[in-house]
Design a protein around this motif. Structure first.
Motif, PDB file in Angstrom:
ATOM      1  N   ASP A  88       0.826  -1.211   0.000  1.00  0.00           N
ATOM      2  CA  ASP A  88       0.000   0.000   0.000  1.00  0.00           C
ATOM      3  C   ASP A  88       0.856   1.255   0.000  1.00  0.00           C
ATOM      4  OD1 ASP A  88      -2.453  -1.364   0.075  1.00  0.00           O
ATOM      5  OD2 ASP A  88      -2.257  -1.644   2.247  1.00  0.00           O
ATOM      6  N   ASP A  89       2.170   1.104  -0.181  1.00  0.00           N
ATOM      7  CA  ASP A  89       3.067   2.235   0.016  1.00  0.00           C
ATOM      8  C   ASP A  89       3.879   2.605  -1.218  1.00  0.00           C
ATOM      9  OD1 ASP A  89       2.381   2.592   2.777  1.00  0.00           O
ATOM     10  OD2 ASP A  89       3.581   0.829   3.240  1.00  0.00           O
ATOM     11  N   TYR A 110       8.756  -6.929   8.567  1.00  0.00           N
ATOM     12  CA  TYR A 110       8.787  -5.942   7.488  1.00  0.00           C
ATOM     13  C   TYR A 110       7.583  -6.171   6.565  1.00  0.00           C
ATOM     14  CZ  TYR A 110      13.655  -5.561   8.985  1.00  0.00           C
ATOM     15  OH  TYR A 110      14.796  -5.406   9.736  1.00  0.00           O
ATOM     16  N   SER A 111       7.012  -5.090   6.086  1.00  0.00           N
ATOM     17  CA  SER A 111       5.813  -5.210   5.248  1.00  0.00           C
ATOM     18  C   SER A 111       6.149  -5.391   3.772  1.00  0.00           C
ATOM     19  CB  SER A 111       4.945  -3.957   5.407  1.00  0.00           C
ATOM     20  OG  SER A 111       5.658  -2.792   5.004  1.00  0.00           O
ATOM     21  N   LYS A 165       0.381  -4.416  -6.417  1.00  0.00           N
ATOM     22  CA  LYS A 165      -0.635  -3.906  -7.338  1.00  0.00           C
ATOM     23  C   LYS A 165       0.021  -3.504  -8.654  1.00  0.00           C
ATOM     24  CE  LYS A 165      -3.742  -2.070  -3.763  1.00  0.00           C
ATOM     25  NZ  LYS A 165      -2.916  -2.453  -2.584  1.00  0.00           N
ATOM     26  N   VAL A 166      -0.623  -3.864  -9.753  1.00  0.00           N
ATOM     27  CA  VAL A 166      -0.120  -3.529 -11.087  1.00  0.00           C
ATOM     28  C   VAL A 166      -1.207  -2.807 -11.857  1.00  0.00           C
ATOM     29  CG1 VAL A 166       0.991  -4.398 -13.172  1.00  0.00           C
ATOM     30  CG2 VAL A 166       1.161  -5.706 -11.047  1.00  0.00           C
ATOM     31  N   VAL A 199       3.965  11.296   6.210  1.00  0.00           N
ATOM     32  CA  VAL A 199       4.411   9.950   5.827  1.00  0.00           C
ATOM     33  C   VAL A 199       3.306   9.211   5.076  1.00  0.00           C
ATOM     34  CG1 VAL A 199       5.682   7.921   6.637  1.00  0.00           C
ATOM     35  CG2 VAL A 199       5.677   9.959   8.017  1.00  0.00           C
ATOM     36  N   ASP A 200       2.482   9.935   4.348  1.00  0.00           N
ATOM     37  CA  ASP A 200       1.306   9.314   3.735  1.00  0.00           C
ATOM     38  C   ASP A 200       0.997   9.933   2.375  1.00  0.00           C
ATOM     39  OD1 ASP A 200      -0.978   7.865   3.309  1.00  0.00           O
ATOM     40  OD2 ASP A 200      -2.239   9.086   4.612  1.00  0.00           O
ATOM     41  N   GLU A 201       0.505  11.181   2.383  1.00  0.00           N
ATOM     42  CA  GLU A 201       0.111  11.802   1.116  1.00  0.00           C
ATOM     43  C   GLU A 201       1.324  12.066   0.238  1.00  0.00           C
ATOM     44  OE1 GLU A 201      -3.027  12.865   4.158  1.00  0.00           O
ATOM     45  OE2 GLU A 201      -0.846  13.149   4.089  1.00  0.00           O
ATOM     46  N   ARG A 202       1.241  11.594  -1.015  1.00  0.00           N
ATOM     47  CA  ARG A 202       2.373  11.760  -1.930  1.00  0.00           C
ATOM     48  C   ARG A 202       1.971  12.262  -3.309  1.00  0.00           C
ATOM     49  NH1 ARG A 202       4.928   6.139  -1.669  1.00  0.00           N
ATOM     50  NH2 ARG A 202       3.854   6.048   0.320  1.00  0.00           N
TER      51      ARG A 202
END
Length: 448
Positions: free
Chosen positions: A82-83, A178-179, A186-187, A242-245
């Motif tokens: 998710d990152d 570790y995640s 996801k592709v 550390v989230d919105e990009r």
């Protein structure tokens, strides 16, 4: 690494040579100087425009093929879990072995055990160094590298993987804690749209540069310069809280009791102001926001991926301003990550000796794609060794790290830059055993 705006393409080089030749041919013809000046002006304008276009065409997003165990292949932009979506983001895992320990003597390994408080080392067969068998925390080193240095990732178990780097090196890692190992991938398949694949279904993920005409549907990145006060300023891709990009994501807050959700695409700058922030929009309009974790001390920090530094996490306490105004965007694409040749340099000891050759840092890192970790108080740094010029231990807790761009950082807390470091191996010659230098004996490490 030079940014695209500081490098010449073949077209620009030819244009530059042509202009210079005109100046030389006409330097004694006063009547022609105005014409030459005009040509130079046009040439420079073209140079800037062409390079700016080239910079903006560079694709900063993960892209590649994901092959499943059933033989299906999905091609497109990739979101890791998710990152992570950028080439400059880090894949975090745990190395499953440390082959370099075999170059140490029994007494040297025992000394490291005493230093770490691991008495269990004394009963171990030192010829078997896999952490799956010896369970020794000292050999349990973290593996971090940017996605741009990776060729492929092959799952080898529920939370294990085999990672192939651009130089052909294969590193086996585990993902407990570790995640990044064991999660979904996801592709954005060019024909099917977004496809989510579980780890157990993946045979291999192969990374490559995105085609120039490929359109990324995840969003346009937030990019700018963040001022962290005395800790410095950093420019690059930004993750807010550390989230919105992405620019279409919103900054939440309250203005005079009314809720506001402002797209980052509308924001020119953000300045910390008492218990909130002062937001200046592209139009020049100003809003004072407070009352949300986006704009107060509940913010988890601002991440900046500065190409000349690395990943920098700036806590809210140190944040001052963020300038998101339009500027030349020079993020790193997949082809901007060169093939690693191995860490090399010179280690100077406090006894006045010098040893030059290939280096193994902290008895673990041996490649430029690996990451040096440290903190300046609460500001966190993850610096590719490729960006490091020298390291000078200052005391038990801190080292002075000088980067290739001349910037110096006094950082500590992490084992890479403190007395917890296991020391350096220097391979002076391929025909000789390496020289082992304890961290306490090091005066300076200068990288080539």
């Amino acid at each position: 690494m030079l940014s695209p705006l500081r490098s010449f393409s073949l077209q620009n080089a030819q244009l530059f040579v042509y202009v210079c030749s005109m100046v030389k041919e006409n330097q004694q013809q006063e009547s022609m100087m105005k014409k030459v000046g005009l040509v130079i002006g046009i040439a420079l304008a073209l140079f800037i425009v062409v390079n700016k276009a080239e910079a903006q065409e560079k694709n900063v997003f993960l892209y590649g093929d994901v092959e499943t165990v059933s033989g299906d292949v999905y091609t497109g932009f990739i979101r890791w879990g998710d990152d992570e979506v950028y080439w400059v983001e880090l894949l975090n895992a745990k190395k499953t072995s440390n082959d370099f320990l075999k170059f140490l003597s029994t007494s040297e390994i025992e000394a490291l055990a005493e230093q770490s408080g691991e008495n269990s080392w004394l009963g171990i067969d030192l010829g078997v160094l896999s952490i799956w068998e010896d369970k020794l925390s000292r050999t349990n080193h973290q593996f971090d590298t940017r996605f741009g240095d990776i060729v492929s990732i092959e799952p080898t178990g529920r939370s294990r993987a085999r990672i192939r780097i651009k130089n052909g090196v294969i590193i086996e890692v585990a993902g407990e804690g570790y995640s990044d190992i064991g999660g979904e991938v996801k592709v954005l398949d060019k024909e099917l749209g977004e496809v989510s694949l579980k780890w157990s279904r993946i045979e291999r993920v192969s990374f490559k540069e995105a085609p120039q005409n490929a359109t990324n549907a995840f969003g346009s990145p937030i990019y700018g310069t963040v001022d962290a006060g005395r800790k410095g300023t950093f420019t690059g891709l930004i993750q807010w809280d550390v989230d919105e990009r992405f620019l279409d994501e919103v900054l939440d807050g309250e203005e005079r009791g009314d809720d506001r959700e402002i797209p980052f695409s509308s924001i020119r700058s953000i300045e910390k102001d008492r218990n909130g922030v002062l937001v200046t929009l592209n139009s020049g309009r100003e809003l004072a926001l407070s009352g949300s974790n986006d704009v107060n001390d509940e913010n988890r920090g601002i991440v900046v991926f500065d190409p000349e530094v690395g990943r920098v996490l700036i806590p809210w306490r140190d944040f001052r301003t963020a300038d998101l105004s339009p500027q030349s965007f020079t993020g790193l694409s997949y082809t901007d990550f060169p093939v690693s040749e191995g860490l090399s340099g010179t280690v100077k000891t406090i006894d006045g000796n010098e040893y030059s050759g290939l280096l193994v840092y902290d008895l673990d890192e041996s490649w430029e794609f690996e990451i040096l970790d440290g903190r300046d108080d609460k500001v966190e740094f993850d610096i590719p060794f490729r960006n490091v010029s020298s390291i000078v231990p200052k005391n038990y807790n801190y080292s002075m790290v000088t980067l290739k761009n001349g910037r110096s950082l006094l950082i500590g807390d992490e084992r890479d830059v403190t007395s917890a470091n296991d020391g350096i191996l220097v391979f002076v010659s391929k025909n000789e055993e390496p020289v082992y230098i304890k961290w306490a004996k090091i005066d300076e490490i200068a990288f080539n």
